[in-house]
Design a protein around this motif. Sequence first.
Motif, PDB file in Angstrom:
ATOM      1  N   ILE A  50      29.939  62.800  74.366  1.00  0.00           N
ATOM      2  CA  ILE A  50      29.837  61.148  74.971  1.00  0.00           C
ATOM      3  C   ILE A  50      31.785  61.028  74.844  1.00  0.00           C
ATOM      4  N   ASP A  51      32.230  59.681  75.084  1.00  0.00           N
ATOM      5  CA  ASP A  51      33.134  59.398  74.893  1.00  0.00           C
ATOM      6  C   ASP A  51      34.171  59.757  73.517  1.00  0.00           C
ATOM      7  N   ALA A  52      35.194  60.326  73.323  1.00  0.00           N
ATOM      8  CA  ALA A  52      35.757  60.571  72.331  1.00  0.00           C
ATOM      9  C   ALA A  52      36.076  59.310  71.455  1.00  0.00           C
ATOM     10  N   ALA A  53      36.804  58.319  71.719  1.00  0.00           N
ATOM     11  CA  ALA A  53      36.821  56.946  71.183  1.00  0.00           C
ATOM     12  C   ALA A  53      34.762  56.275  70.636  1.00  0.00           C
ATOM     13  N   SER A  54      34.063  56.924  71.318  1.00  0.00           N
ATOM     14  CA  SER A  54      32.789  56.680  70.687  1.00  0.00           C
ATOM     15  C   SER A  54      32.346  57.040  69.583  1.00  0.00           C
ATOM     16  N   LEU A  55      32.967  58.623  69.695  1.00  0.00           N
ATOM     17  CA  LEU A  55      32.780  59.719  68.237  1.00  0.00           C
ATOM     18  C   LEU A  55      33.084  59.280  67.118  1.00  0.00           C
ATOM     19  N   LEU A  56      35.071  58.903  67.851  1.00  0.00           N
ATOM     20  CA  LEU A  56      36.137  58.775  66.303  1.00  0.00           C
ATOM     21  C   LEU A  56      35.328  56.746  65.851  1.00  0.00           C
ATOM     22  N   ALA A  57      34.593  56.288  66.378  1.00  0.00           N
ATOM     23  CA  ALA A  57      34.252  55.750  65.878  1.00  0.00           C
ATOM     24  C   ALA A  57      34.045  54.804  65.224  1.00  0.00           C
ATOM     25  N   ARG A  58      32.515  56.368  65.007  1.00  0.00           N
ATOM     26  CA  ARG A  58      31.599  55.682  63.905  1.00  0.00           C
ATOM     27  C   ARG A  58      30.784  57.431  64.621  1.00  0.00           C
ATOM     28  N   PHE A  59      29.607  57.525  63.442  1.00  0.00           N
ATOM     29  CA  PHE A  59      29.584  59.099  62.841  1.00  0.00           C
ATOM     30  C   PHE A  59      28.670  59.860  64.145  1.00  0.00           C
ATOM     31  N   HIS A  60      28.754  60.718  64.550  1.00  0.00           N
ATOM     32  CA  HIS A  60      28.070  60.777  65.701  1.00  0.00           C
ATOM     33  C   HIS A  60      27.204  62.408  65.277  1.00  0.00           C
ATOM     34  N   ALA A  61      25.797  62.249  65.726  1.00  0.00           N
ATOM     35  CA  ALA A  61      25.226  63.972  65.842  1.00  0.00           C
ATOM     36  C   ALA A  61      23.592  64.102  66.774  1.00  0.00           C
ATOM     37  N   GLN A  62      24.274  65.035  66.758  1.00  0.00           N
ATOM     38  CA  GLN A  62      22.778  65.418  67.060  1.00  0.00           C
ATOM     39  C   GLN A  62      21.127  67.137  67.758  1.00  0.00           C
ATOM     40  N   GLU A  63      20.303  66.567  66.858  1.00  0.00           N
ATOM     41  CA  GLU A  63      19.091  67.328  66.692  1.00  0.00           C
ATOM     42  C   GLU A  63      18.256  67.356  67.271  1.00  0.00           C
ATOM     43  N   ASP A  64      17.728  68.200  67.249  1.00  0.00           N
ATOM     44  CA  ASP A  64      17.088  68.520  68.555  1.00  0.00           C
ATOM     45  C   ASP A  64      17.183  67.893  70.349  1.00  0.00           C
ATOM     46  N   GLY A  65      18.098  67.781  70.548  1.00  0.00           N
ATOM     47  CA  GLY A  65      18.818  67.310  71.850  1.00  0.00           C
ATOM     48  C   GLY A  65      19.240  66.240  71.937  1.00  0.00           C
ATOM     49  N   ARG A  66      18.957  65.552  70.631  1.00  0.00           N
ATOM     50  CA  ARG A  66      18.916  63.822  70.983  1.00  0.00           C
ATOM     51  C   ARG A  66      20.084  63.365  70.039  1.00  0.00           C
ATOM     52  N   MET A  67      21.045  62.631  70.683  1.00  0.00           N
ATOM     53  CA  MET A  67      22.110  62.482  70.328  1.00  0.00           C
ATOM     54  C   MET A  67      21.840  60.743  69.389  1.00  0.00           C
ATOM     55  N   SER A  69      23.520  58.595  66.399  1.00  0.00           N
ATOM     56  CA  SER A  69      24.547  57.058  65.841  1.00  0.00           C
ATOM     57  C   SER A  69      24.730  56.845  64.458  1.00  0.00           C
ATOM     58  N   GLY A  70      25.910  56.732  63.402  1.00  0.00           N
ATOM     59  CA  GLY A  70      25.652  56.054  62.344  1.00  0.00           C
ATOM     60  C   GLY A  70      24.730  57.112  61.383  1.00  0.00           C
ATOM     61  N   ALA A  71      23.550  55.679  60.597  1.00  0.00           N
ATOM     62  CA  ALA A  71      22.874  56.481  59.580  1.00  0.00           C
ATOM     63  C   ALA A  71      22.089  57.403  60.174  1.00  0.00           C
ATOM     64  N   ALA A  72      21.351  57.463  60.726  1.00  0.00           N
ATOM     65  CA  ALA A  72      20.380  58.407  61.846  1.00  0.00           C
ATOM     66  C   ALA A  72      21.112  59.526  61.626  1.00  0.00           C
ATOM     67  N   ALA A  73      22.853  59.760  62.060  1.00  0.00           N
ATOM     68  CA  ALA A  73      23.279  60.829  62.261  1.00  0.00           C
ATOM     69  C   ALA A  73      23.352  61.478  60.925  1.00  0.00           C
ATOM     70  N   PHE A  74      24.028  60.840  59.763  1.00  0.00           N
ATOM     71  CA  PHE A  74      23.913  61.259  58.823  1.00  0.00           C
ATOM     72  C   PHE A  74      22.793  62.074  58.340  1.00  0.00           C
ATOM     73  N   ALA A  75      21.497  61.401  58.134  1.00  0.00           N
ATOM     74  CA  ALA A  75      19.634  61.741  57.912  1.00  0.00           C
ATOM     75  C   ALA A  75      19.847  62.915  59.201  1.00  0.00           C
ATOM     76  N   ALA A  76      20.556  63.252  59.979  1.00  0.00           N
ATOM     77  CA  ALA A  76      20.284  64.411  60.697  1.00  0.00           C
ATOM     78  C   ALA A  76      20.891  65.491  59.747  1.00  0.00           C
ATOM     79  N   MET A  77      22.154  65.348  59.745  1.00  0.00           N
ATOM     80  CA  MET A  77      23.488  66.037  59.036  1.00  0.00           C
ATOM     81  C   MET A  77      22.456  66.924  57.641  1.00  0.00           C
ATOM     82  N   TRP A  78      21.573  65.973  56.742  1.00  0.00           N
ATOM     83  CA  TRP A  78      20.737  65.989  55.921  1.00  0.00           C
ATOM     84  C   TRP A  78      20.064  66.776  55.698  1.00  0.00           C
ATOM     85  N   ARG A  79      19.406  66.547  57.052  1.00  0.00           N
ATOM     86  CA  ARG A  79      17.521  67.518  57.011  1.00  0.00           C
ATOM     87  C   ARG A  79      18.677  68.882  56.809  1.00  0.00           C
ATOM     88  N   ALA A  80      19.455  68.455  57.662  1.00  0.00           N
ATOM     89  CA  ALA A  80      20.015  70.792  57.836  1.00  0.00           C
ATOM     90  C   ALA A  80      20.755  70.873  56.578  1.00  0.00           C
TER      91      ALA A  80
END
Length: 128
Positions: A50-67, A69-80
């Motif tokens: 996605i555009d870099a400005a959006s990536l810089l505004a909020r925390f983003h992660a991709q897990e199992d092909g799903r983008m 954002s925010g707390a859900a992205a942190f949770a995906a990182m924690w699960r790993a």
Amino acid sequence: MPQVTVWFDGQCPLCRREIAVMRRLDRRGAIAFVDVSGVDAAGGAISCPIDAASLLARFHAQEDGRMLSGAAAFAAMWRAIPLLRPLGLMARNRVILRVLERLYLVFLKVRPRLQRGLTRWEARRQRP
């Protein structure tokens, strides 16, 4: 092979510190960390889903092909990360994730002050 991709702002002192901690905890190499503030190894722009400005505004992660954002992205990182996996699994509960997202939104409001403070602190540390 990484199972989770995390995009972060390598120019942000707060982000750099957080990602450094996560890299130390990610002993299995399950997370691919992508600095969206820089250039890739070939000298070109970083490829972003996605555009870099959006990536810089909020925390983003991709897990199992799903983008995520925010707390859900942190949770995906924690699960790993085995040490943090229980927190990430708890965040699969909608109520817990909603609470974490509200806390994240509060953090986003104070983040600019934290970033400025860390930037000033780093500048003072580097002076002779």
